[in-house]
Design a protein around this motif. Structure first.
Motif, short mmCIF file in Angstrom:
data_model
loop_
_atom_site.label_atom_id
_atom_site.label_comp_id
_atom_site.label_asym_id
_atom_site.label_seq_id
_atom_site.Cartn_x
_atom_site.Cartn_y
_atom_site.Cartn_z
N ALA A 800 -1.15 6.87 -2.01
CA ALA A 800 -0.81 6.66 -0.60
C ALA A 800 -0.90 7.97 0.16
N PHE A 801 -1.17 7.83 1.46
CA PHE A 801 -1.04 8.96 2.38
C PHE A 801 0.43 9.02 2.82
N VAL A 802 1.03 10.20 2.67
CA VAL A 802 2.43 10.38 3.08
C VAL A 802 2.58 11.71 3.79
N LEU A 859 9.08 9.16 -4.10
CA LEU A 859 8.79 7.75 -4.40
C LEU A 859 9.28 6.83 -3.29
N GLY A 860 10.24 7.30 -2.50
CA GLY A 860 10.72 6.48 -1.40
C GLY A 860 10.03 6.78 -0.08
N ALA A 861 9.02 7.67 -0.12
CA ALA A 861 8.33 8.05 1.13
C ALA A 861 7.53 6.87 1.66
N GLU A 862 7.51 6.74 2.97
CA GLU A 862 6.74 5.68 3.61
C GLU A 862 5.27 6.11 3.71
N ALA A 863 4.35 5.20 3.37
CA ALA A 863 2.92 5.48 3.58
C ALA A 863 2.65 5.55 5.09
N THR A 864 1.92 6.61 5.51
CA THR A 864 1.70 6.78 6.96
C THR A 864 0.51 5.97 7.46
N ARG A 865 -0.43 5.63 6.57
CA ARG A 865 -1.55 4.76 6.96
C ARG A 865 -2.15 4.16 5.70
N ASN A 866 -2.95 3.14 5.87
CA ASN A 866 -3.57 2.45 4.74
C ASN A 866 -4.61 3.33 4.05
#
Length: 948
Positions: A800-802, A859-866
């Motif tokens: 994921a991008f974070v 591991l709890g980071a939100e993905a910033t884009r697909n």
């Protein structure tokens, strides 16, 4: 035939298993990968059709890649399934309570002793039961003991049984007169039920007799908890037998003993030091040693004796665990018909005493007890007075039911228990109205008729004042318990309260009910929003009421201040959620009986408690001082109650009680300075607590996991007031079947905080619901079949991008197993520990272990884009291809964790001479549970750069 050590992986019967302790060269104890304790099995190798083979844990695959949001669920599921955690405490994975930091002090003290001998004398409501049971659970999980017994008064047996099974997963059976025969019925000849049932709760009254005592000492478990230990000193026949029982048990130098009491010093110096002598024989000498020779022995005792007051808990950052107790006094006056009846009864009581002068001692004492019974009951309620006046004073009965000539000693024993409140270390729970009738006369019949006519608030100013006060409490949102002395009073009040407060549920709980019935009645009250409990002192010990009630009203003053503290301690104790509880004392301002008790006994006790911070038991010399005080009340005529100081009002007896109080206060102050536990400070304990909590997960982790798991499995939690509803019928069928096997079906009401909201179940990390959800999600995660469900609950792989990283960062979730070898003398035990560890590599840096906070952040980071699937797969495949070359780094991390674990265990359970030695070996290779590639969001970074 190969040898498989605990922690290693094997392949058998078409699946993979983890080898558990208690395995040997021919028999393997196994738990399936992803399975729980219920799935454990035994395999006898010579009978297996296919040979058992060593196995390795499968690495993640591209087919197991999911959205990044599902990565944290794998960590939660892994952590919350751990039972043999690798933290410094073995027991934390097996308990259903989150102990507070200050409650770990007795545990740490116990673990520093080769044979545990500990007296825990914390205040009422601080949590002695948790502290004692936690030590037992820890030694069981360390393999140092295999059997446990709790010795306690009979009325506490069910409470202990419930606490052990619900909070500590120790399935104990109750042993007392009505259960022992059934438990022994199916045993082979010569066998002991204490071998057949390794965990027992035993009534002290049942086991103390000489015949049972000797047999028990032969078969007694190696770990013993004694509750209400102050009742096991040498004063009095029953207590003498209990003391002999414990002396026999401590004669075995390897038997572990934990004594629990809120009142270690009941005013009797000999009794107190006899209690200390059970810890170590020479501690009893402290009583007679000159002050200059005490220091070494006092220093030794401080390692075996812990006593904390509520204020002592403040430094443990746990003050929020206890409510603010606000006390008040309300009064009534003896007016109208009530006042006239009271004076008539008082006059009659005096006549009884005066009339018996010159008669035999037995007749004098019968009349005196009858007079005192009348005073006690008329001060309680008209209903209690009627029962006392109608009931002939009976000291004892023959088998035919005819009153016989009984000894003066028997008369005194029964009358004292019925009229007074029992001795300090054996307070009475007898709530039947004492008989006060010694004759048949017209005068007596008139008094009965007058008392019977007084029922109801119009004629009863004491009841009227209670109704007025309860209306205020209910309006302010408090839920009250009204304590009274006698059964008749309890029913009288319950009827009046139900008539007055029609929207409330009112219930009377008395000694007429069995312990199980009392508990059921209290629980039933919890179904009502507005509730009032009326109880006699049968409830002042045993059943905790902090979940359901927030106020205590002393309708009848107890003549013993310890009883007042016990009543209030049912509500004001560890686990009370309300920030404030109320305590109210109701008394007659012109009632000479209440005046004597209040001025001479209760107020003095309260002033000492405020000065010293601990309750000092009343120095009553087995009731003699109280009897003398009441005699002064009977003989005092005419003087208004508040005309002089209480010492002058009640004469020489009041002065004797005051002198005894002063002496008790000075002794308590001296003992407090001598024996106060000051060895362990918060800084010694809090790091251990935080480390264990981080390894296993706490209440917040459980709440997050269950909420997300239920949502992913199709049945989101439904908020309801202070708890949640979980409709299990919406869960997958396989999950429903597992829950039904655990006794869970329909709509579950759950709470993640302790104590749970009324009607809800506390969901802790060891609750079956958590285990079933974790097992289900781990099985999903380990399933390597392709899945098109990108939103699956658990991800073994992902990219994921974070915004949380500045370089490409690879995060691996590892499961590490260790073999813990404990050697004590000629005995060696092999245990297994498990832990979930996250490691990360930024760029081309080596892998480093992440702290729990860092793990949650990544591991709890939100993905910033697909991320397009081809790009995700390319990054993941690159990391998967590198796994073989990273193995040496993982092994080094596992070995470092093993050394850290070894230091933890040595630090907590000191490995000095005679205390055993430890060895920790990591089971290799480690399991790679999850692999996640986190890429910095270049677009976001570019925007930041442009803005700069």
């Amino acid at each position: 035939m190969p040898e498989f050590l605990p922690g290693s992986l094997v392949s058998a019967r078409g699946r993979e298993w983890i080898v558990l302790p208690d395995s040997d060269a021919q028999t393997l104890r196994l738990r399936p990968l992803g399975g729980g304790e219920r799935d454990e099995t035994l395999i006898y190798l010579p009978l297996e059709r296919q040979p058992v083979q060593a196995a390795t844990f499968p690495w993640p695959t591209l087919d197991q890649a999911r959205n990044h949001s599902a990565s944290q669920m794998l960590l939660d599921a892994l952590q919350l399934k751990l039972r043999s955690g690798a933290g410094p405490f073995r027991s934390f994975g097996n308990i259903a309570v989150e102990p507070r930091a200050y409650q770990l002090v007795p545990l740490l003290m116990a673990l520093k002793q080769p044979t545990v001998r500990l007296l825990i004398a914390d205040d009422v409501g601080i949590g002695k039961t948790i502290e004692g049971a936690l030590i037992a659970r820890e030694l069981l999980d360390r393999g140092e003991v295999q059997r446990l017994t709790v010795l306690c008064p009979p009325h506490l047996c069910e409470q202990w049984q419930r606490e052990l099974v619900e909070r500590f997963h120790i399935p104990a059976v109750v042993v007392r007169s009505n259960t022992a025969d059934r438990l022994e019925r199916d045993l082979p000849p010569g066998a002991s039920l204490f071998d057949a049932h390794p965990y027992t709760v035993v009534s002290l009254d049942y086991i103390k007799s000489e015949r049972r005592r000797e047999a028990f000492q032969r078969f007694c478990p190696e770990f013993v908890i004694v509750d209400e230990a102050h009742t096991c000193t040498q004063a009095g026949q029953g207590r003498q037998q209990r003391h002999q029982l414990l002396k026999g048990l401590v004669a075995d130098p390897e038997r572990h003993l934990v004594l629990l009491t809120a009142t270690p010093h009941s005013g009797d110096e000999d009794a107190f030091f006899n209690l200390l002598g059970l810890l170590r024989a020479d501690f009893a000498q402290l009583k007679d040693l000159p002050a200059g020779q005490r220091s070494d022995l006092r220093e030794a005792l401080s390692r075996h004796f812990v006593q904390r007051r509520r204020p002592d808990i403040a430094e443990w950052q746990d003050t929020s665990m206890f409510p603010d107790r606000k006390s008040a006094e309300i009064t009534y006056r003896l007016t109208g018909a009530w006042g006239q009846l009271f004076n008539d009864v008082l006059t009659y009581a005096r006549e009884l005493v005066e009339r018996s002068e010159g008669q035999g001692l037995r007749e004098q004492r019968m009349n005196w007890w009858a007079a005192l019974a009348l005073l006690r009951c008329i001060s309680s309620s008209p209903a209690a007075a009627v029962n006392a006046l109608r009931t002939r004073l009976q000291a004892a009965q023959s088998e035919e039911g005819i009153v016989g000539d009984v000894s003066l000693e028997d008369l005194e024993a029964q009358a004292s228990d019925r009229v007074l409140d029992g001795t300090e270390d054996a307070l009475s729970t007898d709530d039947i109205e004492p008989g006060a009738q010694t004759e048949d006369s017209q005068r007596l019949q008139e008094l009965v008729a007058s008392a019977a006519a007084l029922a109801g608030q119009q004629n009863d100013p004491k009841l009227a004042k209670l109704l007025e006060h309860l209306a205020v409490l209910l309006k302010d949102g408090f839920l009250p318990v009204v304590f009274c002395r006698y059964i008749a009073t309890a029913h009288y009040l319950a009827a009046a309260l139900q008539e007055k407060f029609k929207s409330a549920t009112v219930k009377a709980v008395t000694g007429e009910l069995t312990p199980d019935e009392r508990e059921a009645a209290v629980e039933q009250l919890g179904e009502s929003e507005v509730r009032i409990l009326v109880a006699t002192d049968c409830l002042s010990e045993g059943i905790n009421l902090q979940n359901l009630f927030t106020a205590v009203v002393h309708y009848d003053l107890s003549w013993n201040p310890t009883r007042h503290e016990q009543r209030e301690g049912r509500v004001d104790r560890f686990g009370q959620k309300a920030p404030e509880v109320r305590s109210t004392m109701l008394y007659g301002e012109d009632n000479p009986v209440d005046g004597a008790v209040l001025q001479v006994i209760l107020r003095k006790a309260e002033s000492i408690r405020k000065e010293l911070g601990v309750l000092v038991p009343m120095p009553d010399d087995e009731g003699k001082l109280t009897q003398a005080l009441m005699n002064a009340v009977l003989l005092r005529k005419g003087a208004p109650l508040n005309a002089q100081s209480q010492l002058d009002l009640f004469g020489e007896p009041a002065k004797q009680i005051d002198l005894a109080w002063q002496s008790a206060k000075e002794k308590a102050k001296q003992n407090r300075s001598i024996f106060a536990q000051r060895r362990l400070k918060p800084e010694d304990v809090l790091p251990e607590w935080r480390k264990s909590s981080a390894v296993l997960g706490g209440e917040a982790d459980v709440a997050r996991f269950v909420s997300r798991a239920a949502n992913q499995l199709g049945s989101p939690l439904q908020p309801v007031k202070q708890h949640f509803k979980l409709p299990t019928e919406h869960l997958p069928v396989a999950v429903q079947e597992r829950l039904v096997a655990e006794g869970l079906s329909g709509t579950l009401r759950i709470d993640f905080r302790q104590p749970a909201a009324q009607g809800a179940t506390f969901i802790h990390r060891t609750h079956p619901l958590v285990s079933v959800l974790a097992d289900t999600l781990l099985e999903q995660a380990l399933d390597d079949s392709p899945s098109g469900d990108e939103a699956a609950a658990v991800a073994r792989a992902g990219a994921a991008f974070v915004s949380a990283v500045s370089l490409k960062t690879t995060v691996l979730l590892l499961r590490i197993r260790h073999q813990l070898t404990v050697t004590h003398g000629s005995s060696t035990r092999l245990l297994m520990c498990e832990e979930a560890v996250a490691v990360a590599s930024a760029g081309s840096e080596p892998f480093n272990e992440l702290s729990p906070e860092q793990t949650r952040e990544l591991l709890g980071a939100e993905a910033t884009r697909n991320m397009p699937p081809p790009l995700r797969d390319r990054h993941l495949q690159s990391a998967l291809d590198a796994l073989p070359e990273w193995q040496t780094q993982f092994e080094a991390i596992a070995k470092a964790r093993a050394q850290s674990l070894l230091l933890d265990h040595r630090r907590v359970r000191e490995a000095a001479e005679g205390r055993g030695s430890y060895q920790v070996t990591a089971s290799l290779p480690v399991d790679v549970m999850g692999l996640y590639v986190l890429l910095p969001d270049v677009g976001a970074a570019a925007n930041i750069a442009v803005g700069a």
